[in-house]
Design a protein around this motif. Structure first.
Motif, PDB file in Angstrom:
ATOM      1  N   GLN A  23       0.818  -1.211   0.000  1.00  0.00           N
ATOM      2  CA  GLN A  23       0.000   0.000   0.000  1.00  0.00           C
ATOM      3  C   GLN A  23       0.856   1.267   0.000  1.00  0.00           C
ATOM      4  O   GLN A  23       0.351   2.359  -0.269  1.00  0.00           O
ATOM      5  N   ASP A  24       2.124   1.159   0.365  1.00  0.00           N
ATOM      6  CA  ASP A  24       2.942   2.362   0.532  1.00  0.00           C
ATOM      7  C   ASP A  24       3.355   2.973  -0.810  1.00  0.00           C
ATOM      8  O   ASP A  24       3.556   2.238  -1.774  1.00  0.00           O
ATOM      9  N   PRO A  25       3.444   4.300  -0.842  1.00  0.00           N
ATOM     10  CA  PRO A  25       3.364   5.242   0.278  1.00  0.00           C
ATOM     11  C   PRO A  25       1.944   5.690   0.646  1.00  0.00           C
ATOM     12  O   PRO A  25       1.798   6.574   1.479  1.00  0.00           O
ATOM     13  N   GLY A  26       0.916   5.112   0.043  1.00  0.00           N
ATOM     14  CA  GLY A  26      -0.447   5.354   0.481  1.00  0.00           C
ATOM     15  C   GLY A  26      -1.082   6.623  -0.065  1.00  0.00           C
ATOM     16  O   GLY A  26      -0.430   7.452  -0.701  1.00  0.00           O
ATOM     17  N   PRO A  27      -2.375   6.802   0.208  1.00  0.00           N
ATOM     18  CA  PRO A  27      -3.126   7.933  -0.353  1.00  0.00           C
ATOM     19  C   PRO A  27      -2.773   9.289   0.251  1.00  0.00           C
ATOM     20  O   PRO A  27      -3.158  10.318  -0.305  1.00  0.00           O
ATOM     21  N   MET A  28      -2.054   9.327   1.362  1.00  0.00           N
ATOM     22  CA  MET A  28      -1.665  10.607   1.956  1.00  0.00           C
ATOM     23  C   MET A  28      -0.364  11.152   1.360  1.00  0.00           C
ATOM     24  O   MET A  28       0.016  12.291   1.640  1.00  0.00           O
TER      25      MET A  28
END
Length: 286
Positions: free
Chosen positions: A167-172
């Motif tokens: 999932q990294d670095p993710g939606p943020m």
């Protein structure tokens, strides 16, 4: 009379002592070079550590995983250089992007100290990155891109190259800031908005999405079915280009984003000016 030969013998022995020993390694000539070569580094992969700084350091220095750089989450973030860029680090794992597989050997890995996400009653919640971290990251990326001539499309997230398990670095993670810094391509908002109504009227089938995602670079099934593997890839794409909604559903906005990213702008040929001729004698120029 006996002293002279003795002196000559002494000089001969001394001269022999200064003769270098024969070479033991291969004889190399560095005067030629081949035109057909390229830099080993072709990608930069961005990660988050899913832990605090002390545990991140311990994991990346003593375990079987590593990264070239570790960006701290201190008040004034800085990078630990853990693996020299000339050497391979074990950060990508099983991975794929376009024609490349196993990207460890062709990439630089950057880990950012960030707790990742936590599961809550309202769902999964991702932790933000500090602006100071992003500022430092952009500086390093610009340096790496310049030194290794990295193409704009080759700065990726770990989830881009391993969408079924990461999932990294993710939606943020603020990919748009990297685009604004000239580091990655970004779909032009006006072109996306112009395509959305058409896709709302008629949404392409799943195979269209799969083909477009593969054209963009993702490893994705090509079976025309909205299976979990396909949804995972769509979700990863959405976390980068539309982080407000990344449920893996193939909708009109996602189609528009994909279409713009995979359809280059038409090349408009430059206008050719007519040759300028000198006016005839006695005729005033216009």
């Amino acid at each position: 009379m006996k002293i002279i030969p003795l002196l000559a013998l002494t000089a001969l022995v001394a001269g022999c002592a200064t003769v270098p020993p024969p070479p033991t390694g291969p004889r190399l000539d560095h005067s030629l070079t081949s035109r057909a070569q390229s830099d080993r580094i072709k990608y930069v992969i961005v990660h988050y550590t899913v832990s605090d700084l002390p545990r991140s350091i311990k994991t990346l220095t003593t375990a079987d995983v590593s990264a070239h750089y570790l960006l701290t989450d201190t008040e004034q973030p800085f990078f630990y250089t853990l693996v020299d860029e000339s050497r391979q680090s074990n950060h990508a794992g099983y991975s794929s992007w376009k024609i490349y597989n196993q990207l460890n050997s062709a990439s630089i890995g950057i880990e950012i100290v960030n707790p990742g996400f936590k599961e809550t009653a309202q769902g999964r919640v991702y932790a933000p990155f500090s602006q100071a971290q992003i500022d430092q990251l952009i500086l390093l990326l610009k340096d790496i891109v310049k030194r290794h001539n990295i193409p704009m499309g080759n700065i990726l997230g770990h989830n881009d190259i391993a969408p079924q398990r990461k999932q990294d670095p993710g939606p943020m993670f603020p990919w748009k800031q990297l685009a604004d810094a000239g580091l990655i391509p970004w779909p032009e908002a006006s072109r996306v908005a112009a395509r959305v109504p058409g896709f709302q009227e008629q949404l392409p089938d799943v195979l269209w999405f799969q083909r477009k995602l593969a054209e963009h670079g993702y490893a994705v099934p090509q079976n025309g079915e909205l299976d979990q593997a396909t949804r995972n890839v769509i979700s990863v794409f959405q976390t980068k280009y539309r982080p407000s909604l990344y449920d893996g559903t193939p909708d009109a906005e996602t189609a528009a984003l994909l279409d713009v990213l995979t359809t280059p702008l038409p090349v408009i040929p430059a206008a050719v000016s007519a040759p300028v001729t000198a006016p005839a004698a006695g005729v005033p120029a216009e």
